[in-house]
Design a protein around this motif. Structure first.
Motif, mmCIF file in Angstrom:
data_model
loop_
_atom_site.group_PDB
_atom_site.id
_atom_site.type_symbol
_atom_site.label_atom_id
_atom_site.label_comp_id
_atom_site.label_asym_id
_atom_site.label_seq_id
_atom_site.Cartn_x
_atom_site.Cartn_y
_atom_site.Cartn_z
ATOM 1 N N ASP A 116 1.998 -3.372 -3.892
ATOM 2 C CA ASP A 116 1.205 -2.901 -2.742
ATOM 3 C C ASP A 116 2.121 -2.257 -1.703
ATOM 4 N N TRP A 117 3.318 -2.822 -1.586
ATOM 5 C CA TRP A 117 4.300 -2.269 -0.635
ATOM 6 C C TRP A 117 4.612 -0.831 -1.023
ATOM 7 N N ARG A 118 4.836 -0.597 -2.296
ATOM 8 C CA ARG A 118 5.211 0.746 -2.775
ATOM 9 C C ARG A 118 4.073 1.732 -2.541
ATOM 10 N N THR A 119 2.851 1.250 -2.741
ATOM 11 C CA THR A 119 1.681 2.114 -2.513
ATOM 12 C C THR A 119 1.634 2.543 -1.049
ATOM 13 N N ALA A 120 1.871 1.606 -0.155
ATOM 14 C CA ALA A 120 1.854 1.916 1.290
ATOM 15 C C ALA A 120 3.003 2.861 1.638
ATOM 16 N N ASN A 121 4.145 2.663 0.987
ATOM 17 C CA ASN A 121 5.313 3.521 1.240
ATOM 18 C C ASN A 121 5.020 4.941 0.785
ATOM 19 N N THR A 122 4.447 5.076 -0.405
ATOM 20 C CA THR A 122 4.106 6.415 -0.936
ATOM 21 C C THR A 122 3.095 7.100 -0.030
ATOM 22 N N GLU A 123 2.087 6.348 0.406
ATOM 23 C CA GLU A 123 1.050 6.910 1.275
ATOM 24 C C GLU A 123 1.670 7.404 2.588
ATOM 25 N N ASP A 166 7.321 -8.937 2.233
ATOM 26 C CA ASP A 166 6.610 -7.674 2.395
ATOM 27 C C ASP A 166 5.561 -7.779 3.488
ATOM 28 N N ALA A 167 4.678 -8.800 3.426
ATOM 29 C CA ALA A 167 3.582 -8.962 4.405
ATOM 30 C C ALA A 167 2.597 -7.787 4.339
ATOM 31 N N VAL A 168 2.163 -7.478 3.116
ATOM 32 C CA VAL A 168 1.137 -6.427 2.955
ATOM 33 C C VAL A 168 -0.242 -6.990 3.306
ATOM 34 N N HIS A 169 -1.235 -6.119 3.352
ATOM 35 C CA HIS A 169 -2.574 -6.512 3.812
ATOM 36 C C HIS A 169 -3.122 -7.719 3.046
ATOM 37 N N GLU A 170 -3.080 -7.670 1.723
ATOM 38 C CA GLU A 170 -3.652 -8.755 0.905
ATOM 39 C C GLU A 170 -2.916 -10.066 1.158
ATOM 40 N N ALA A 171 -1.640 -9.981 1.483
ATOM 41 C CA ALA A 171 -0.874 -11.218 1.765
ATOM 42 C C ALA A 171 -1.401 -11.880 3.037
#
Ligand code: GZL
Length: 330
Positions: free
Chosen positions: A49-56, A264-269
């Protein structure tokens, strides 16, 4: 003599045909004709999920409306693919190359090729271990060692608050991609922090490759090998999600029977912390797009840029997640 006439004739032809701009950069790649700054981004992959946010963050920053043409490459977590992408960017004579290096070593040759081609390289997210740091202009990312250290500080505090600071505490560690600076730094911070307190016993550590599936698989093996695990450190949230599934599958309660400390602390976390399944999460901000754009604008203006730029990061837990979640950008 004949050759030289031919070269001049061919060059004039190309110039007239618009295929070659005055400074020799191929129009298509450099975006000379459109005034756009062409940026080649060699991304690690899409593993988390972190990578997805980074790419976005990159795709929403490096748009034509902001004066950029982005050429994006997903290396599927393979260094050879990233090296191929960098060579491709050199071929296309882009204005800047940005790399999120999947691992720290093995970059000297291809960065030397970019330097020889006069194309500045900016590192984002993970670090490269190179003997000559003039091979890259700047690096922006998280302080992985501090992230690891902060995770143990949080655990020390949590065990004190819950009256368990005198107990023997058995830990396991789900590591990220071995050799990536995120794994190297977090593992060092965690293991050195645990070693300072003789109550901690690190039973095992193994890579879950930053993916949920592999994280679950490794946690399943840990649960088969040890029936008294007190704490899981997961070096990213997706491995923590996999560990939660593995813990539930053996009838234990994640966040209660086994403490989970993630990164990471992404949204789902945040959802998992609110649900009490993850106890603490050390932030690693993925929104590097605007920071890299700032670096490029400084370079375009001929201004100096800092070599190393850490992003701001915090530590969140099940007690403050609900109040903080509405403020999160990813
Ligand atoms: C950290 C980044 C790591 C994340 C993982 O900056 O390199 O890679 O922690 C991602 O989620 O896969």
């Amino acid at each position: 003599m004949k050759n030289r006439v031919f070269v001049v004739f061919l060059t004039l032809l190309l110039l007239c045909g618009g295929l070659l701009s005055a400074n020799g950069k191929s129009e298509a790649a450099a975006g000379e004709g459109t005034g756009l700054i062409t940026v080649g981004y060699a991304q690690v992959g899409a593993e988390s999920d972190w990578r997805t946010a980074n790419t976005e963050s990159f795709k929403s920053t490096f748009v034509e409306a902001n004066g950029y043409k982005l050429i994006f490459d997903d290396a599927q977590q393979k260094q050879e693919n990233q090296i191929k992408a960098i060579r491709n960017f050199i071929q296309q004579d882009v204005d800047y190359i940005v790399v999120a290096p999947v691992v720290e070593t093995g970059w000297e040759t291809v960065l030397g090729e970019a330097k020889a081609a006069g194309i500045p390289v900016i590192l984002s997210d993970r670090m490269m271990d190179v003997s000559d740091d003039s091979l890259y202009v700047a690096w922006v990312g998280g302080n992985f060692l501090k992230e690891g250290q902060d995770s143990v500080v949080w655990l020390n505090d949590y065990l004190k608050k819950t009256g368990r600071d005198k107990e023997k505490i058995n830990c396991v560690l789900l590591q990220g991609t071995i050799g990536s600076s995120a794994q190297v730094g977090r593992t060092k911070g965690i293991t050195e922090g645990l070693a300072k307190n003789s109550n901690y016993n690190l039973l095992a550590k193994q890579t879950g490759e930053f993916t949920q599936a592999k994280g679950q698989e490794v946690m399943e093996s840990f649960l088969k090998a040890y029936d008294d695990i007190d704490v899981v450190f997961a070096e990213n949230d997706n491995m923590a999600f996999g560990a939660i599934d593995a813990i539930k599958a053996v009838g234990k309660v994640p966040g209660k029977d086994i403490i989970i400390v993630s990164f990471d602390a992404v949204h789902e976390a945040f959802n998992r912390m609110i649900a009490g399944e993850i106890n603490a999460d050390v932030e690693c901000n993925p929104l590097h797009g605007p920071r890299v754009a700032e670096i490029i604008q400084m370079l375009e203006a001929g201004k100096p840029v800092d070599k190393i730029m850490y992003v701001k990061e915090g530590v969140f837990d099940q007690f403050n997640a609900k109040e903080i979640m509405p403020t999160r950008k990813y």
